[in-house]
Design a protein around this motif. Structure first.
Motif, mmCIF file in Angstrom:
data_model
loop_
_atom_site.group_PDB
_atom_site.id
_atom_site.type_symbol
_atom_site.label_atom_id
_atom_site.label_comp_id
_atom_site.label_asym_id
_atom_site.label_seq_id
_atom_site.Cartn_x
_atom_site.Cartn_y
_atom_site.Cartn_z
ATOM 1 N N ILE A 4 30.280 42.271 39.946
ATOM 2 C CA ILE A 4 31.145 42.176 41.127
ATOM 3 C C ILE A 4 30.331 42.110 42.417
ATOM 4 C CG2 ILE A 4 32.812 43.471 42.533
ATOM 5 C CD1 ILE A 4 33.979 44.519 39.836
ATOM 6 N N ARG A 5 30.660 41.131 43.234
ATOM 7 C CA ARG A 5 30.038 41.069 44.564
ATOM 8 C C ARG A 5 31.088 41.473 45.585
ATOM 9 N NH1 ARG A 5 27.576 35.691 46.164
ATOM 10 N NH2 ARG A 5 27.360 36.913 48.067
ATOM 11 N N HIS A 6 30.958 42.709 46.096
ATOM 12 C CA HIS A 6 31.980 43.231 46.983
ATOM 13 C C HIS A 6 31.980 42.541 48.347
ATOM 14 C CE1 HIS A 6 33.609 46.294 44.402
ATOM 15 N NE2 HIS A 6 32.390 46.680 44.069
ATOM 16 N N ARG A 385 45.876 43.566 45.702
ATOM 17 C CA ARG A 385 44.713 44.119 46.398
ATOM 18 C C ARG A 385 44.226 45.413 45.755
ATOM 19 N NH1 ARG A 385 40.916 45.947 47.740
ATOM 20 N NH2 ARG A 385 39.880 46.106 49.766
ATOM 21 N N ASP A 386 45.159 46.175 45.122
ATOM 22 C CA ASP A 386 44.732 47.447 44.531
ATOM 23 C C ASP A 386 44.099 47.256 43.152
ATOM 24 O OD1 ASP A 386 47.216 46.738 43.408
ATOM 25 O OD2 ASP A 386 47.647 48.823 42.872
ATOM 26 N N ARG A 387 44.179 46.058 42.592
ATOM 27 C CA ARG A 387 43.500 45.756 41.315
ATOM 28 C C ARG A 387 42.798 44.420 41.484
ATOM 29 N NH1 ARG A 387 48.126 47.827 37.296
ATOM 30 N NH2 ARG A 387 48.360 49.883 38.268
ATOM 31 N N LEU A 388 41.840 44.441 42.393
ATOM 32 C CA LEU A 388 41.245 43.193 42.868
ATOM 33 C C LEU A 388 40.394 42.494 41.821
ATOM 34 C CD1 LEU A 388 40.905 41.442 45.415
ATOM 35 C CD2 LEU A 388 39.004 42.930 46.080
ATOM 36 N N TRP A 389 39.658 43.283 41.049
ATOM 37 C CA TRP A 389 38.626 42.683 40.191
ATOM 38 C C TRP A 389 38.985 42.721 38.711
ATOM 39 C CZ3 TRP A 389 35.259 40.050 42.879
ATOM 40 C CH2 TRP A 389 34.979 40.450 44.206
ATOM 41 N N ASN A 390 38.640 41.662 38.029
ATOM 42 C CA ASN A 390 38.599 41.673 36.578
ATOM 43 C C ASN A 390 37.233 42.246 36.214
ATOM 44 O OD1 ASN A 390 37.970 40.950 33.920
ATOM 45 N ND2 ASN A 390 39.383 39.191 33.983
ATOM 46 N N THR A 391 37.216 43.477 35.739
ATOM 47 C CA THR A 391 35.912 44.142 35.559
ATOM 48 C C THR A 391 35.116 43.524 34.418
ATOM 49 O OG1 THR A 391 37.149 45.826 34.359
ATOM 50 C CG2 THR A 391 36.460 46.376 36.600
ATOM 51 N N GLU A 392 35.792 42.762 33.575
ATOM 52 C CA GLU A 392 35.047 42.146 32.466
ATOM 53 C C GLU A 392 34.195 40.979 32.919
ATOM 54 O OE1 GLU A 392 37.575 41.251 29.159
ATOM 55 O OE2 GLU A 392 38.317 43.317 29.085
#
Lengths: 514, 514
Positions: A4-6, A385-392
């Motif tokens: 992830i690039r924040h 916005r509260d689940r922004l990223w697919n962590t996989e």
């Protein structure tokens, strides 16, 4: 390992204070004004404040409190008559001494010596004394009571070290001021306001708070009792997010707020005051912000859903815009959290991807992207916005959804986001309050070794007063700690005072604080 | 002969200024605060202002203008750089020179000499210069334009002679500030705001106004063009109810508001500003008030319908209250003028007849009384504030109406009242503007002999400038007259200038004014 690039270049874990400034700047919420201690509240920050105002004002009016407006200038004499009160405020007030400027003969301007005020005026730091004057005029008989007033206003307390939203020389707030016949009724109002603040914080701002009474040393100048709601920020510090004061009869006595009771006897009123401010916006940032910027709870988001057309300067752009307008119209018809949905179709110039990240940093609860392919499939790409990223895969967690289904579900979705932000904050808060410490050494160890952002401790004490309390305050101060409050819903004491070893009478929360 | 006994003890026809104060006092709208030039806006007066704010804010947002908040304090340097502007304001500003008070050793407080500000700060009289600073930071490229901002705030202009709502040292207002790429676009915004003010005044406040351009001598300090809406009060005087300014590039130049155009060239922005204030409340009083107090147009009435239970300290009181609550609930479900109906069941202590006259003086559009007999008949007694008296018998014009029918018709009734207040004011205004005067002597005669409250005249002029304009202004001033504006929708000139005898170029309104 996460790829992830924040969206921010500073992370909460690395430098919380710098992160806080970065969120404010990149979400376009506020900025330094160039005027000593004063900030400019930019549209997105002000929009959040307007939402907080609107929701709180509804609660204030529902309680039968009436809004009014009182002068910004307060004569010195008002402060002189209330000794305790002025001790608390005299050190930090803006003083108006002249009412005219004249040319200095060198191209500049100076206060006109001919226009010096006979009595300087103070820019209100709070309005107890000036509203007290009005109450003394308006209250004659028990029939005029209770008198319940509220004012939305700017106030000024000169500050040497400022931090946007949290501590500025000028800030915006509401101040409630009420007068009652009895102590019981005034205390009831004190608690009604406190409970209103709890509900606002938790239900509207998704800020879990602990309501309780402040210790004697933390009382509002001149108050008999001060109650607060306290929220835990992500760096473990406490933020006092609202206060409600029972003022007894001391302000009534100073201002002469008297009523004739049913038997014809003159009595002093019992008064209260209660306030919250733009500081709440700071609390929202430090509670819900993440390494991608702000996350605004849907109830207080100026725009709850932002639609971004993905335009490419090609002929199909027009069809995409028409499709977006249809989506906007179908959403604008929906309700969410008991109000009309607030939806923005953002047609401003700029690349869609840059605009997406702008809205991520601003924290719009739901971002909807629409490109030609989505349009062809009758879909929209939805980003929570509260689940922004697919962590996989480390990519934004886009959900491609049929537009009709999205419109039907959007109210529910926003409720879910509101709840999920609150739950996340409450779990973090609860996990970071340490209970059951019995020795002072354990307290100092907790704050020394409890990690970078240690949280709070709950301890028992004997509620010392006078010199004994001063000693406790000093002992805490040496560790940069303060007593936040005695939780209203806390358990009874069953041990000994962590400071004095005497039998404890109640439990208190101890923390570093803003 | 009328047997009517009016609710006020002073009539408009006898002493308009005294009547104005009597309306404000008896409607509980505002009062002197005891602080030099500042008033306290009491709940009923503030409630009307809140309604005006809410309706205007909706219009402002619908136009794409964003609210923001800027510091109350403005450094002297901001005024020094804009010569025209400061000439217009320098004489009447509150100046902050110290940031702390200390004890004077004799029980009093004085500004602390150690806490003297290096540079005094001015309490904003208007925010062009401080918002200009922000715009200079925010505008870089043509993509950042237009930038359209609005602020709801308090401002201070030191006034020696004050009159509540019309002229006070501190007042509440909104100020719009916008920046654009071109003169055309800025002029368009100037006119959009002017038209918005006309619509607000006429549709929301039921104030008929004439929109037009101010003559050169009446322009906002530093503006290229100033436009206004002018309303006629019942004493025939004009009230400037809102202004919209095209500022050209002079404020941009002073503050450095520049943008890079599509070709990469630096350009100055064209800016506008526009404002309305609590003065509008004064306009509502002097337009709609009558010898029984205020009449509030339904759209801006905090309560549109007030229900008064007629209680007699008897057992049937309880049933009357239950009945009233049912009526209230059935009304609260209704809509009027596009919003939920605002209804109050007034259960406060006091005799029903005294309470009726209180609400008459406050000007609630509809008063509903309910006694045991009404209840038994399933009826309510309805009193329209705009048709208060039965002129035949000199008694209040009560209409006994089945409660269901009243609930069904209440929306329509309020629309009727809104329209009827507007029509009444417009007819009076139109009847009191005299057209077709060609000689100055006719003008002076009109104001000398046109009755106590003569109204306005429309005359033609050659739009002189410089010394010729000064002469006109002096000539008017000798008769206590001013040019109000050049009506936007006025007819073309076809005669000679009433002042100079030159060929006329336009028509102007001349009047006494607040």
């Amino acid at each position: 390992m996460s790829k992830i690039r924040h969206a921010l270049d500073v992370r909460r874990d690395d430098d919380f204070a710098k992160w806080y400034q970065a969120v404010i700047a990149s979400a376009d919420m506020a900025e330094e004004s160039g005027v000593r201690g004063c900030m400019v509240i930019k549209p997105w920050g002000y929009g959040i404040w307007e939402r907080i105002q609107r929701l709180m004002d509804d609660r204030i009016k529902a309680a039968g409190v009436q809004n009014a407006y009182f002068p910004i200038f307060i004569p010195l004499a008002n402060f002189e008559r209330e000794a305790d009160h002025v001790d608390g405020f005299a050190k930090e007030m803006a003083v108006v001494t002249h009412h005219r400027l004249i040319a200095d003969g060198a191209g500049g301007l100076v206060p006109d010596p001919e226009a010096k005020l006979e009595e300087p005026l103070v820019v209100r730091p709070t309005s107890e004394t000036i509203i007290g004057d009005a109450m003394a005029r308006w209250v004659q008989s028990w029939r005029d009571l209770p008198l319940m007033l509220n004012q939305w206003a700017n106030v000024v307390r000169w500050e040497m070290r400022t931090r946007m939203f949290l501590r500025t020389s000028e800030f915006l707030w509401q101040e409630g001021h009420t007068a009652h016949t009895t102590r019981e009724e005034a205390l009831e109002e004190t608690h009604r306001a406190l409970e209103m603040y709890r509900a606002c914080a938790e239900e509207d701002l998704a800020l879990p708070v602990i309501a309780g009474e402040k210790p004697e040393n933390e009382r509002f100048p001149g108050a008999d009792e001060t109650w607060s709601i306290e929220a835990m920020m992500q760096d473990g510090k406490a933020l006092q997010a609202g206060t409600s004061h029972y003022l007894g009869t001391s302000f009534s006595e100073a201002a002469g707020i008297r009523y004739q009771d049913a038997e014809g006897t003159q009595q002093l009123c019992h008064t209260t005051s209660w306030g919250t401010s733009t500081r709440l916006v700071g609390g929202v940032i430090m509670t819900h912000g993440d390494d991608d910027g702000l996350r605004v709870p849907p109830r207080i988001a100026p725009h709850q859903v932002v639609i971004l057309p993905m335009l490419r300067d090609k002929p199909e752009d027009e069809a995409v815009l028409i499709y977006c307008e249809e989506v906007r119209a179908s959403l604008a018809d929906q309700s969410a959290l008991g109000e009309k949905l607030r939806v923005l179709l953002d047609k401003s110039p700029g690349k869609a991807s840059a605009k997406r990240w702008d809205w991520v940093r601003k924290g719009a609860p739901v971002i909807v992207e629409v490109g030609p392919r989505d349009m062809e499939g009758g879909k929209v790409a939805v980003l929570r916005r509260d689940r922004l990223w697919n962590t996989e895969n480390g990519k934004p967690n886009m959900q491609f959804t049929p537009r009709g289904e999205f419109a039907r579900r959007v109210g529910e979705l926003l409720e879910e986001i509101q709840q999920s932000l609150f739950d996340e904050a409450r779990e973090r808060r609860d996990a970071n309050i340490l209970h059951g410490l019995n020795e002072w050494a354990e307290v100092t160890r907790f704050f020394a070794e409890g990690g970078k952002y240690p949280g709070w401790v709950e301890v028992q004490w004997a509620r010392p007063t006078g010199a004994a309390l001063d000693a406790v305050v000093e002992q805490l101060k040496a560790e940069k700690l303060t007593i936040r409050n005695v939780p209203r819903d806390g358990e009874a004491a069953d041990g000994t005072c962590i400071f004095t070893g005497d039998p404890a009478v109640e439990r208190i929360l101890v923390a570093r604080a803003y």
